[in-house]
Design a protein around this motif. Structure first.
Motif, PDB file in Angstrom:
ATOM      1  N   ALA A  40      52.483  89.706 -12.641  1.00 14.87           N
ATOM      2  CA  ALA A  40      52.752  88.771 -13.786  1.00 14.87           C
ATOM      3  C   ALA A  40      54.277  88.405 -13.542  1.00 14.87           C
ATOM      4  O   ALA A  40      55.134  89.425 -13.369  1.00 14.87           O
ATOM      5  CB  ALA A  40      52.307  89.037 -15.065  1.00 14.87           C
ATOM      6  N   VAL A  41      54.566  87.053 -13.417  1.00  8.11           N
ATOM      7  CA  VAL A  41      55.893  86.633 -13.478  1.00  8.11           C
ATOM      8  C   VAL A  41      56.183  85.770 -14.738  1.00  8.11           C
ATOM      9  O   VAL A  41      55.330  84.908 -15.000  1.00  8.11           O
ATOM     10  CB  VAL A  41      56.606  85.909 -12.437  1.00  8.11           C
ATOM     11  N   VAL A  42      56.946  86.088 -15.747  1.00 10.39           N
ATOM     12  CA  VAL A  42      57.080  84.838 -16.615  1.00 10.39           C
ATOM     13  C   VAL A  42      58.285  83.870 -16.303  1.00 10.39           C
ATOM     14  O   VAL A  42      59.339  84.371 -15.666  1.00 10.39           O
ATOM     15  CB  VAL A  42      57.536  85.753 -17.880  1.00 10.39           C
ATOM     16  N   ASP A  43      57.918  82.471 -16.537  1.00 10.96           N
ATOM     17  CA  ASP A  43      58.920  81.776 -15.859  1.00 10.96           C
ATOM     18  C   ASP A  43      59.484  80.983 -17.157  1.00 10.96           C
ATOM     19  O   ASP A  43      58.687  79.948 -17.773  1.00 10.96           O
ATOM     20  CB  ASP A  43      57.974  80.676 -14.964  1.00 10.96           C
ATOM     21  N   GLY A  44      60.641  81.176 -17.687  1.00 12.00           N
ATOM     22  CA  GLY A  44      61.285  80.569 -18.787  1.00 12.00           C
ATOM     23  C   GLY A  44      61.725  79.407 -18.663  1.00 12.00           C
ATOM     24  O   GLY A  44      62.243  78.750 -19.606  1.00 12.00           O
ATOM     25  N   GLY A  48      62.000  80.730 -12.499  1.00 14.53           N
ATOM     26  CA  GLY A  48      61.347  82.106 -12.520  1.00 14.53           C
ATOM     27  C   GLY A  48      62.023  83.101 -13.247  1.00 14.53           C
ATOM     28  O   GLY A  48      62.063  84.381 -13.314  1.00 14.53           O
ATOM     29  N   ASN A  49      63.245  82.318 -14.099  1.00 19.29           N
ATOM     30  CA  ASN A  49      63.823  83.657 -14.913  1.00 19.29           C
ATOM     31  C   ASN A  49      63.146  83.837 -16.248  1.00 19.29           C
ATOM     32  O   ASN A  49      62.277  82.979 -16.675  1.00 19.29           O
ATOM     33  CB  ASN A  49      64.922  83.187 -15.599  1.00 19.29           C
ATOM     34  N   PRO A  67      61.705  72.560 -29.142  1.00 24.41           N
ATOM     35  CA  PRO A  67      60.966  73.944 -28.441  1.00 24.41           C
ATOM     36  C   PRO A  67      61.232  74.073 -26.976  1.00 24.41           C
ATOM     37  O   PRO A  67      61.515  73.038 -26.264  1.00 24.41           O
ATOM     38  CB  PRO A  67      59.495  73.349 -28.798  1.00 24.41           C
ATOM     39  N   GLU A  68      60.657  74.964 -26.418  1.00 26.88           N
ATOM     40  CA  GLU A  68      61.031  75.245 -24.963  1.00 26.88           C
ATOM     41  C   GLU A  68      59.773  75.676 -24.402  1.00 26.88           C
ATOM     42  O   GLU A  68      58.843  76.492 -25.037  1.00 26.88           O
ATOM     43  CB  GLU A  68      62.026  76.269 -24.745  1.00 26.88           C
ATOM     44  N   MET A  69      59.434  75.317 -23.388  1.00 30.09           N
ATOM     45  CA  MET A  69      58.104  75.685 -22.579  1.00 30.09           C
ATOM     46  C   MET A  69      58.300  76.899 -21.571  1.00 30.09           C
ATOM     47  O   MET A  69      59.257  76.967 -21.042  1.00 30.09           O
ATOM     48  CB  MET A  69      57.360  74.470 -21.720  1.00 30.09           C
ATOM     49  N   PHE A  70      57.245  77.599 -21.512  1.00 30.69           N
ATOM     50  CA  PHE A  70      57.370  78.902 -20.450  1.00 30.69           C
ATOM     51  C   PHE A  70      56.011  79.232 -19.980  1.00 30.69           C
ATOM     52  O   PHE A  70      54.833  78.597 -20.480  1.00 30.69           O
ATOM     53  CB  PHE A  70      58.188  79.974 -21.024  1.00 30.69           C
ATOM     54  N   SER A  71      55.843  79.732 -18.998  1.00 30.60           N
ATOM     55  CA  SER A  71      54.537  79.911 -18.423  1.00 30.60           C
ATOM     56  C   SER A  71      54.429  81.429 -17.823  1.00 30.60           C
ATOM     57  O   SER A  71      55.622  82.024 -17.681  1.00 30.60           O
ATOM     58  CB  SER A  71      54.241  79.093 -17.270  1.00 30.60           C
ATOM     59  N   ILE A  72      53.429  82.032 -17.826  1.00 30.29           N
ATOM     60  CA  ILE A  72      52.859  83.263 -17.299  1.00 30.29           C
ATOM     61  C   ILE A  72      52.385  82.958 -15.879  1.00 30.29           C
ATOM     62  O   ILE A  72      51.184  82.300 -15.826  1.00 30.29           O
ATOM     63  CB  ILE A  72      52.213  84.069 -18.082  1.00 30.29           C
ATOM     64  N   ARG A  73      52.800  83.378 -14.826  1.00 30.42           N
ATOM     65  CA  ARG A  73      52.104  83.016 -13.538  1.00 30.42           C
ATOM     66  C   ARG A  73      51.908  84.410 -13.050  1.00 30.42           C
ATOM     67  O   ARG A  73      52.392  85.545 -13.074  1.00 30.42           O
ATOM     68  CB  ARG A  73      52.917  82.675 -12.618  1.00 30.42           C
TER      69      ARG A  73
END
Length: 181
Positions: A40-44, A48-49, A67-73
């Motif tokens: 998994a990579v968390v993309d904040g 990719g940070n 608010p800020e979006m982030f994703s788990i890839r």
């Protein structure tokens, strides 16, 4: 060596004679070959940070921080292509959030600025079965495997600032485990 060959031929002959008068039945096996694990990579920030930096809160104005979006890839080992076939071996995919001390009834616990700031984290994908704030009591989100196998889960994080907040920085962390059954 010759005895072994003759024995095999005779046994083969008996098998074919026995099959001549029998019904033929077929068994068809289908199987999915999947990766046993994915990383998994968390993309904040879209680059990719794995951290999120919120804007400045001005107590005098009381205007909420954006608010800020982030994703788990998720990626299969050795691949740069997004996706995780390991989910196809299960019936449901679950992301469980928070180690001990990371969540309480108000959200993600932070330290600093008076220790009262919480982060409200919510799933943004329509396929998620839970779209409310993650807390210590509600920390699991389920996804259908066909969606999960694509390897992207989107979330929104928003600071919840209490009235008695003090000046300074705050920070927190949120761990997660991806499970498929």
């Amino acid at each position: 060596m010759i005895k072994l060959i003759v024995t095999i031929l005779v046994m083969t002959f008996y098998v074919f004679i026995g099959a001549a008068g029998a019904n033929i039945h077929r068994v068809i096996f289908n199987a999915d070959i999947v990766a046993s694990a994915c990383h998994a990579v968390v993309d904040g920030d879209g680059l990719g940070n794995n951290h999120i930096t919120f804007g400045t809160y001005r107590k005098s104005s009381g205007i909420p921080v954006r608010p800020e979006m982030f994703s788990i890839r998720l990626f299969e080992a050795g691949s740069s292509i997004q996706g995780c076939s390991a989910f196809l071996a299960g019936q449901i995919a679950t992301i469980q959030f928070g180690n001990t001390g990371q969540l309480d009834s108000l959200g993600v616990i932070t330290r600093g600025a008076g220790d009262g700031v919480r982060i409200d984290v919510r799933a943004k994908d329509s396929q998620a079965d839970y779209h409310h704030q993650l807390t210590d009591e509600n920390n699991m989100i389920n996804y259908p495997i066909d969606f999960a196998s694509k390897g992207v889960f989107r979330f929104e994080a928003k600071p919840v600032i209490p009235d008695d907040v003090r000046s300074g920085e705050y920070s927190g962390a949120l761990s997660f485990v991806v499970i498929y059954n």
